[in-house]
Design a protein around this motif. Structure first.
Motif: not given
Length: 480
Positions: A59-63, A82-83, A137-138
């Motif tokens: 649920g972490e916001i990436l965009a 994340f690119e 994300s981790r």
């Protein structure tokens, strides 16, 4: 009158043809056009559509689209981590990566709800759909930081489901305020003093590299199918000659008497070349095809096909010299890190390669589930017995061989190193593939460090950090 009738019929026929063309492009090919990132209509639609958010599995916001000074702004809280997989969305520059390939979801066009359909029909303001990715994300953070300052890639998968848990390419770029930074990013494509290119826009997990000795896990399938007794001993003398071609060990090191497990553990080129040639090109080509060489990988992003030869994607034969070199990942063999991670995951999953995916689910603005991914097999590369034998050799590589730098206390890791010669007077590319725990794999990883030297020295420590974190948190679990 006859002439007027002919003109009228001609005009009617022309309108009919034009109508067919409009129907074809607006109905039949509508999805294809919308899914094309070059279609600027998608970008221009955002004046009335608020693009949905992109989130990681926890649920972490990436965009996300925010309103700043009355204008919609696409923000990327994780910066460049994340690119380039996430990509960007810009009226000036268009869209790339997942921002481009998922635009139909993010703009609420694909499987539009009745409300979205009405809003679209009348060009009313509306909210797009949210996309939840399988990425963690981790794990992404650990891979990103471990590769920082190097050129290379990391791909981590759940071998049982095909979920992509981490996908990192370095160097990368920060997509925030991209319009203003574009020239600066482009300038980083220029050569550095030593001649190498940074190429921050390149998706290195999709770049083609010689696999080096990581290829031996694939060649193992051919050896096993040829009737090789894995306990039989072979004397490695540091080099051998096959059809007039000298096959050398790294640093001309003689490994002495080795069986299959020790040959894989010590990464013995002459063992795999000798028995690979004995197995024959047909058995070898059948084995590599079973692992997906020459085939298009089904995935949300386009992955270049891995290949054995330059001339054709699916050769029907190999000459003896090319076969010998191919068995240990040289010759003309090229593979993407993404595909190498898939092949590693296949060994971990009793020989079955699952269809890889990045999308976990899609939610509308009311958080109703519009799409939920279901794991699907892609290829059966090995029998369970073959997978078990290769796993045994990979475990030996970690406990008693070149893959030892990837070992973890209290965990049985199966791994394989590779040092691939890219050609020219440069250091070898450093490869490391692994999965763990070996008896119940939860994560499979492929790491490449361009011109990093040895796989054990440059790539294995990166994979070890990722596997350690994954097992500490019980990979894939949602954070509370």
């Amino acid at each position: 009158m006859r002439g007027v009738r002919q003109v009228a019929l001609g005009m009617a026929f022309s309108f009919f043809v034009l109508s067919l063309g409009l129907v074809y492009w607006q109905v039949v090919q509508a999805d294809t056009l919308l899914e094309n990132p070059a279609n600027r209509r998608l970008i221009l639609m955002e004046s009335r559509v608020t693009r949905g958010g992109i989130f990681d599995r926890n649920g972490e916001i990436l965009a996300q689209t925010q309103i700043a000074e009355g204008k919609k702004v696409r923000v990327y809280p994780k910066g460049e981590m994340f690119e380039p997989v996430l990509g960007y969305s810009s009226v000036k520059l268009g869209a790339s990566g997942l921002e481009g390939s998922l635009a139909d979801w993010l703009l609420g066009i694909k499987r539009a709800t009745p409300t979205q359909a009405v809003q679209q029909l009348f060009a009313l303001p509306r909210q797009g759909d949210d996309v939840v990715l399988t990425l963690d994300s981790r794990l992404q953070s650990i891979a990103y930081n471990a590769l920082k300052g190097k050129m290379g890639s990391v791909v981590a998968l759940d071998p049982q489901t095909g979920e992509v848990l981490a996908m990192v390419s370095q160097p990368s770029f920060n997509p925030t305020n991209l319009d203003q930074k574009w020239n600066e990013i482009i300038s980083q494509e220029e050569k550095k003093p030593l001649g190498e290119k940074q190429r921050p826009l390149e998706h290195r997990y999709f770049s083609l590299y010689p696999p080096g000795s990581t290829m031996k896990v694939v060649t193992s399938a051919a050896l096993l199918r040829s009737g090789l007794n894995t306990t039989d001993l072979y004397q490695c003398q540091g080099s051998t000659i096959i059809n007039g071609q000298v096959i050398r060990e790294q640093n001309d090191r003689a490994h002495g008497w080795v069986n299959y497990n020790m040959a894989l553990a010590e990464s013995c080129n002459t063992y795999f070349a000798t028995f690979g040639v004995q197995a024959g090109d047909q058995v070898f080509l059948s084995a590599v095809k079973g692992f997906g060489f020459g085939q298009t990988i089904p995935f949300e992003l386009k992955v270049p096909r891995s290949s054995i030869t330059k001339e054709t994607m699916n050769p029907t034969s190999l000459n003896t010299n090319l076969l010998a070199a191919s068995t240990f990942g040289q010759g003309e063999v090229l593979v993407t890190p993404f595909h190498m991670a898939l092949m590693t995951a296949g060994i971990a999953n009793d020989g079955v390669i699952m269809t890889p995916h990045l999308i976990e689910r899609v939610l509308d603005s009311s958080q109703n589930v519009l799409f939920q991914q279901k794991p699907q097999p892609w290829l059966t590369a090995l029998s369970k017995e073959e997978a078990d034998k290769i796993t045994s050799g990979m475990v030996t590589a970690v406990t008693d061989g070149t893959a030892a730098p990837g070992a973890l206390p209290g965990v049985q890791v199966a791994g394989k190193t590779g040092s691939a010669e890219p050609g020219g007077n440069v250091l070898t590319h450093a490869w490391y593939i692994a999965f763990a725990p070996a008896d119940n794999p939860q994560i499979a990883v492929a790491v490449i460090v361009e011109n990093g030297g040895t796989g054990g020295g440059a790539a294995a420590p990166i994979a070890r950090q990722i596997i350690q974190e994954a097992l500490n948190q019980k990979v894939g679990d949602k954070s509370e």
